[in-house]
Scaffold this motif. Structure first.
Motif, PDB file in Angstrom:
ATOM      1  N   ARG A  35       0.733  -1.529   0.197  1.00 19.47           N
ATOM      2  CA  ARG A  35      -0.096  -0.004  -0.105  1.00 19.47           C
ATOM      3  C   ARG A  35       0.966   1.118   0.053  1.00 19.47           C
ATOM      4  NH1 ARG A  35      -5.928  -0.552  -0.864  1.00 19.47           N
ATOM      5  NH2 ARG A  35      -6.483  -2.734   0.393  1.00 19.47           N
ATOM      6  N   LEU A  36       1.797   1.348   0.547  1.00 17.35           N
ATOM      7  CA  LEU A  36       3.601   1.996   0.945  1.00 17.35           C
ATOM      8  C   LEU A  36       3.404   2.522  -0.614  1.00 17.35           C
ATOM      9  CD1 LEU A  36       3.662   4.994   2.615  1.00 17.35           C
ATOM     10  CD2 LEU A  36       5.518   2.988   3.645  1.00 17.35           C
ATOM     11  N   GLY A  37       3.903   1.506  -1.045  1.00 17.34           N
ATOM     12  CA  GLY A  37       5.028   1.302  -2.626  1.00 17.34           C
ATOM     13  C   GLY A  37       4.301   2.173  -2.965  1.00 17.34           C
ATOM     14  N   GLN A  38       2.330   1.184  -3.198  1.00 20.05           N
ATOM     15  CA  GLN A  38       1.573   2.640  -4.008  1.00 20.05           C
ATOM     16  C   GLN A  38       1.600   3.411  -3.936  1.00 20.05           C
ATOM     17  OE1 GLN A  38      -1.833  -0.018  -3.886  1.00 20.05           O
ATOM     18  NE2 GLN A  38      -0.972  -1.311  -5.227  1.00 20.05           N
ATOM     19  N   ARG A  39       1.158   4.284  -2.523  1.00 16.90           N
ATOM     20  CA  ARG A  39       0.909   5.570  -2.923  1.00 16.90           C
ATOM     21  C   ARG A  39       2.761   6.419  -2.818  1.00 16.90           C
ATOM     22  NH1 ARG A  39       0.071   8.787   3.452  1.00 16.90           N
ATOM     23  NH2 ARG A  39       0.140  10.932   2.312  1.00 16.90           N
ATOM     24  N   LEU A  40       4.063   5.950  -2.907  1.00  9.62           N
ATOM     25  CA  LEU A  40       5.117   6.697  -3.351  1.00  9.62           C
ATOM     26  C   LEU A  40       5.613   6.408  -4.716  1.00  9.62           C
ATOM     27  CD1 LEU A  40       6.951   6.050   0.171  1.00  9.62           C
ATOM     28  CD2 LEU A  40       5.471   7.550  -0.405  1.00  9.62           C
ATOM     29  N   ASN A 165       2.967   0.462  12.308  1.00 10.97           N
ATOM     30  CA  ASN A 165       3.278  -0.459  11.016  1.00 10.97           C
ATOM     31  C   ASN A 165       2.814   0.571   9.811  1.00 10.97           C
ATOM     32  OD1 ASN A 165       2.748  -2.470  13.310  1.00 10.97           O
ATOM     33  ND2 ASN A 165       4.840  -2.406  12.379  1.00 10.97           N
ATOM     34  N   CYS A 166       4.308   0.757   9.207  1.00  6.28           N
ATOM     35  CA  CYS A 166       4.182   1.244   7.615  1.00  6.28           C
ATOM     36  C   CYS A 166       3.383   2.484   7.535  1.00  6.28           C
ATOM     37  CB  CYS A 166       3.357   0.502   6.100  1.00  6.28           C
ATOM     38  SG  CYS A 166       4.711  -0.278   5.859  1.00  6.28           S
ATOM     39  N   GLY A 167       3.503   3.212   9.225  1.00  8.17           N
ATOM     40  CA  GLY A 167       3.530   4.564   8.865  1.00  8.17           C
ATOM     41  C   GLY A 167       4.297   5.742   8.075  1.00  8.17           C
ATOM     42  N   LEU A 168       4.137   7.152   7.512  1.00  4.50           N
ATOM     43  CA  LEU A 168       4.975   7.538   7.376  1.00  4.50           C
ATOM     44  C   LEU A 168       5.674   9.083   8.225  1.00  4.50           C
ATOM     45  CD1 LEU A 168       6.656   8.035   4.186  1.00  4.50           C
ATOM     46  CD2 LEU A 168       4.623   9.214   3.222  1.00  4.50           C
ATOM     47  N   THR A 169       6.120   9.397   8.194  1.00  8.09           N
ATOM     48  CA  THR A 169       7.142  10.059   9.113  1.00  8.09           C
ATOM     49  C   THR A 169       8.107  11.171   7.839  1.00  8.09           C
ATOM     50  OG1 THR A 169       6.220   9.272  10.840  1.00  8.09           O
ATOM     51  CG2 THR A 169       8.203  11.590  10.606  1.00  8.09           C
ATOM     52  N   ILE A 170       8.141  11.966   7.814  1.00  6.15           N
ATOM     53  CA  ILE A 170       8.368  13.334   6.546  1.00  6.15           C
ATOM     54  C   ILE A 170       9.615  14.313   7.114  1.00  6.15           C
ATOM     55  CG2 ILE A 170       8.807  14.463   4.158  1.00  6.15           C
ATOM     56  CD1 ILE A 170       6.107  13.232   3.301  1.00  6.15           C
ATOM     57  N   VAL A 171      10.708  14.077   6.570  1.00  5.58           N
ATOM     58  CA  VAL A 171      11.635  15.954   7.778  1.00  5.58           C
ATOM     59  C   VAL A 171      12.600  16.034   6.949  1.00  5.58           C
ATOM     60  CG1 VAL A 171      13.159  16.405   9.360  1.00  5.58           C
ATOM     61  CG2 VAL A 171      11.282  14.325  10.202  1.00  5.58           C
ATOM     62  N   ASP A 186       1.418   9.134   9.102  1.00  5.73           N
ATOM     63  CA  ASP A 186       0.407   9.557   8.294  1.00  5.73           C
ATOM     64  C   ASP A 186       0.339   7.640   7.306  1.00  5.73           C
ATOM     65  OD1 ASP A 186      -1.006  10.011   6.044  1.00  5.73           O
ATOM     66  OD2 ASP A 186       0.319  11.158   4.755  1.00  5.73           O
ATOM     67  N   ILE A 187      -0.984   7.732   8.019  1.00  5.28           N
ATOM     68  CA  ILE A 187      -1.093   6.478   7.415  1.00  5.28           C
ATOM     69  C   ILE A 187      -2.674   6.160   6.394  1.00  5.28           C
ATOM     70  CG2 ILE A 187      -0.956   5.126   9.613  1.00  5.28           C
ATOM     71  CD1 ILE A 187      -3.358   5.194  10.666  1.00  5.28           C
ATOM     72  N   GLY A 188      -3.068   7.126   5.468  1.00  7.24           N
ATOM     73  CA  GLY A 188      -4.399   7.922   4.876  1.00  7.24           C
ATOM     74  C   GLY A 188      -4.015   5.952   3.591  1.00  7.24           C
ATOM     75  N   HIS A 189      -2.937   5.968   3.339  1.00  3.09           N
ATOM     76  CA  HIS A 189      -2.677   5.062   2.538  1.00  3.09           C
ATOM     77  C   HIS A 189      -3.154   3.671   3.074  1.00  3.09           C
ATOM     78  CE1 HIS A 189       1.328   5.302   4.652  1.00  3.09           C
ATOM     79  NE2 HIS A 189       0.828   4.174   5.012  1.00  3.09           N
ATOM     80  N   LEU A 190      -3.148   3.593   4.557  1.00  3.48           N
ATOM     81  CA  LEU A 190      -4.365   1.808   4.698  1.00  3.48           C
ATOM     82  C   LEU A 190      -4.920   1.984   5.131  1.00  3.48           C
ATOM     83  CD1 LEU A 190      -0.974   1.725   7.353  1.00  3.48           C
ATOM     84  CD2 LEU A 190      -1.475   0.459   5.160  1.00  3.48           C
ATOM     85  N   PRO A 191      -6.198   1.465   4.661  1.00  2.00           N
ATOM     86  CA  PRO A 191      -7.232   1.071   4.486  1.00  2.00           C
ATOM     87  C   PRO A 191      -7.569   0.713   6.300  1.00  2.00           C
ATOM     88  CG  PRO A 191      -6.961  -0.254   2.497  1.00  2.00           C
ATOM     89  CD  PRO A 191      -5.506   0.896   3.263  1.00  2.00           C
ATOM     90  N   PRO A 192      -8.810   1.237   7.159  1.00  2.00           N
ATOM     91  CA  PRO A 192      -8.709   0.564   8.087  1.00  2.00           C
ATOM     92  C   PRO A 192      -8.436  -0.937   8.970  1.00  2.00           C
ATOM     93  CG  PRO A 192      -9.949   2.734   7.570  1.00  2.00           C
ATOM     94  CD  PRO A 192      -9.431   1.923   6.901  1.00  2.00           C
ATOM     95  N   GLY A 193      -8.932  -2.005   7.912  1.00  9.45           N
ATOM     96  CA  GLY A 193      -9.145  -3.062   8.110  1.00  9.45           C
ATOM     97  C   GLY A 193      -7.313  -3.444   8.283  1.00  9.45           C
ATOM     98  N   GLU A 194      -6.616  -3.016   7.724  1.00  9.21           N
ATOM     99  CA  GLU A 194      -4.502  -2.913   7.200  1.00  9.21           C
ATOM    100  C   GLU A 194      -3.850  -1.834   7.954  1.00  9.21           C
ATOM    101  OE1 GLU A 194      -4.262  -2.721   3.634  1.00  9.21           O
ATOM    102  OE2 GLU A 194      -5.966  -4.382   2.859  1.00  9.21           O
ATOM    103  N   ARG A 195      -4.587  -1.961   9.795  1.00  9.29           N
ATOM    104  CA  ARG A 195      -3.464  -0.340   9.902  1.00  9.29           C
ATOM    105  C   ARG A 195      -2.956  -1.673  10.981  1.00  9.29           C
ATOM    106  NH1 ARG A 195      -7.224   5.026   9.979  1.00  9.29           N
ATOM    107  NH2 ARG A 195      -6.983   4.734   7.858  1.00  9.29           N
TER     108      ARG A 195
END
Length: 204
Positions: A35-40, A165-171, A186-195
């Motif tokens: 999911r994160l790979g798709q987002r990035l 897990n697989c949350g995204l932080t940007i600095v 940021d977990i906007g890429h993770l559906p509630p059932g996959e968090r």
């Protein structure tokens, strides 16, 4: 003015059924990483760095499948460490409510004075002549320390800065300004059932 954007990712959920001291990802952890790979996939990364633990390496592998041509490598700065006060340093004392946790950190994970955690931040936060986007797959406390550094918060304040897990932080770093926290957990890429399990108690 050139800048460095550091994308910090906590590894995916580890496999609780796997035996041994270095478990890899669960099936959910792999889905989280994809999911994160798709987002990035549109970010022009210079490289993907990951710690030596199997769960970090496997997370990086799943993400990198969406980033063709981006080099992936193991990075010692992304290893799992836990900052603890250096002996005799009163300025590094933690609040009493965290003392038992810090005292119980296993010897092999202890990072007295956050020497290793700060070395990682110094390594990743360098600013060159061109913009850079770097992706680092690492662990909860390493990310917490980077956030504490960006906010110039007290030594102990990495405690309680917990990521999914697989949350995204940007600095962001720039040569003409202090570091900036762009996003945290940021977990906007993770559906509630996959968090998976929340890293802190959430109110609903």
């Amino acid at each position: 003015m050139a800048r460095t954007l550091l994308y910090l990712v906590r590894h995916g959920e580890q496999d609780s059924d796997e035996t041994g001291s270095d478990p890899g990802l669960s099936e959910l952890g792999r889905r989280q990483a994809r999911r994160l790979g798709q987002r990035l996939r549109a970010v022009p990364f210079h490289a993907v760095h990951h710690g030596p633990a199997a769960r970090a390496a496997q997370t990086a592998e799943e993400i990198a499948a969406f980033l063709p041509g981006v080099p992936v490598h193991e990075c010692r700065f992304a290893a799992d460490v836990t900052p603890v006060p250096a002996p005799g340093r009163a300025d590094q004392a933690v609040p009493q409510r965290y003392a038992d946790f810090v005292d119980a950190v296993p010897e092999q994970e202890r990072d007295p004075g956050a020497v290793r955690a700060q070395a990682a931040v110094n390594h990743w936060g360098r600013v060159g002549d061109v913009d850079r986007h770097e992706l680092v797959v690492t662990h909860n406390f390493v990310i917490g320390w980077a956030v504490r550094h960006a906010l110039d918060a007290p030594y102990w304040r990495w405690l309680g800065l917990n990521q999914f897990n697989c949350g995204l932080t940007i600095v962001q770093w720039r040569s003409d300004a202090p570091p900036t926290l762009v996003s945290f957990n940021d977990i906007g890429h993770l559906p509630p059932g996959e968090r998976g399990q929340p890293p802190v108690e959430l109110l609903t």
